[in-house]
Design a protein around this motif. Structure first.
Motif, PDB file in Angstrom:
ATOM      1  N   SER A   1      -3.540  11.560  11.243  1.00  3.71           N
ATOM      2  CA  SER A   1      -4.076  12.368  10.144  1.00  3.71           C
ATOM      3  C   SER A   1      -3.049  12.580   9.035  1.00  3.71           C
ATOM      4  N   VAL A   2      -1.781  12.386   9.334  1.00  6.53           N
ATOM      5  CA  VAL A   2      -0.726  12.474   8.314  1.00  6.53           C
ATOM      6  C   VAL A   2      -0.476  11.114   7.669  1.00  6.53           C
ATOM      7  N   ILE A   3      -0.435  10.062   8.484  1.00 12.18           N
ATOM      8  CA  ILE A   3      -0.076   8.726   8.002  1.00 12.18           C
ATOM      9  C   ILE A   3      -1.202   8.067   7.211  1.00 12.18           C
ATOM     10  N   ARG A   4      -2.433   8.184   7.672  1.00 13.15           N
ATOM     11  CA  ARG A   4      -3.554   7.505   7.004  1.00 13.15           C
ATOM     12  C   ARG A   4      -3.704   7.867   5.523  1.00 13.15           C
ATOM     13  N   PRO A   5      -3.617   9.142   5.141  1.00 11.67           N
ATOM     14  CA  PRO A   5      -3.737   9.445   3.703  1.00 11.67           C
ATOM     15  C   PRO A   5      -2.605   8.849   2.864  1.00 11.67           C
ATOM     16  N   ILE A   6      -1.414   8.764   3.424  1.00 13.02           N
ATOM     17  CA  ILE A   6      -0.287   8.161   2.693  1.00 13.02           C
ATOM     18  C   ILE A   6      -0.567   6.677   2.463  1.00 13.02           C
ATOM     19  N   ILE A   7      -0.983   5.988   3.510  1.00 13.82           N
ATOM     20  CA  ILE A   7      -1.292   4.559   3.398  1.00 13.82           C
ATOM     21  C   ILE A   7      -2.433   4.338   2.406  1.00 13.82           C
ATOM     22  N   ALA A   8      -3.475   5.138   2.493  1.00 13.95           N
ATOM     23  CA  ALA A   8      -4.630   4.992   1.593  1.00 13.95           C
ATOM     24  C   ALA A   8      -4.243   5.229   0.138  1.00 13.95           C
ATOM     25  N   GLU A   9      -3.400   6.229  -0.110  1.00 19.37           N
ATOM     26  CA  GLU A   9      -2.992   6.515  -1.485  1.00 19.37           C
ATOM     27  C   GLU A   9      -2.144   5.387  -2.064  1.00 19.37           C
ATOM     28  N   LEU A  10      -1.245   4.842  -1.259  1.00 22.53           N
ATOM     29  CA  LEU A  10      -0.432   3.706  -1.723  1.00 22.53           C
ATOM     30  C   LEU A  10      -1.316   2.510  -2.060  1.00 22.53           C
ATOM     31  N   GLN A  11      -2.284   2.217  -1.209  1.00 22.46           N
ATOM     32  CA  GLN A  11      -3.188   1.092  -1.463  1.00 22.46           C
ATOM     33  C   GLN A  11      -4.027   1.325  -2.710  1.00 22.46           C
ATOM     34  N   ARG A  12      -4.550   2.529  -2.852  1.00 22.88           N
ATOM     35  CA  ARG A  12      -5.427   2.844  -3.979  1.00 22.88           C
ATOM     36  C   ARG A  12      -4.682   2.852  -5.307  1.00 22.88           C
ATOM     37  N   LYS A  13      -3.527   3.507  -5.341  1.00 20.45           N
ATOM     38  CA  LYS A  13      -2.811   3.662  -6.607  1.00 20.45           C
ATOM     39  C   LYS A  13      -2.101   2.393  -7.057  1.00 20.45           C
TER      40      LYS A  13
END
Length: 97
Positions: free
Chosen positions: A23-35
């Motif tokens: 739950s901590v790592i997934r949002p970081i990975i998603a934000e890097l991919q999206r931005k």
């Protein structure tokens, strides 16, 4: 073609399970991919709930663009309050390699 990679060694805050870690790592990975339109994955320390190793790769025809994207990604991860960035390893591969 230029390829830049980063590997982030992260220490997670008050995480007590692998489920909380995700739950901590997934949002970081998603934000890097999206931005930044980079390839990102958790590449190590999957069985440790307070540590994470994230790998990132960016490809471009312009060396300056790859460097800029890697710099922005590093700042984004370093600025996340829920993780402590222990180390960053950067590699750059150009046409000469």
């Amino acid at each position: 073609m230029y390829v830049g990679t980063l590997s982030f060694d992260l220490l997670l805050g008050d995480v007590r399970s692998l489920k909380e870690k995700r739950s901590v790592i997934r949002p970081i990975i998603a934000e890097l991919q999206r931005k930044y339109a980079v390839s990102v994955a958790e590449v190590g320390e999957q069985n440790l709930h307070r540590r994470a190793l994230i790998g990132l790769a960016a490809v471009s025809g312009d060396a300056a663009h790859v460097t800029d994207v890697l710099d922005r990604c590093e700042r984004l991860v370093a600025g996340r309050p829920e993780v402590e960035l222990l180390s960053v390893r950067r590699r750059f591969h150009g046409e000469e390699d």
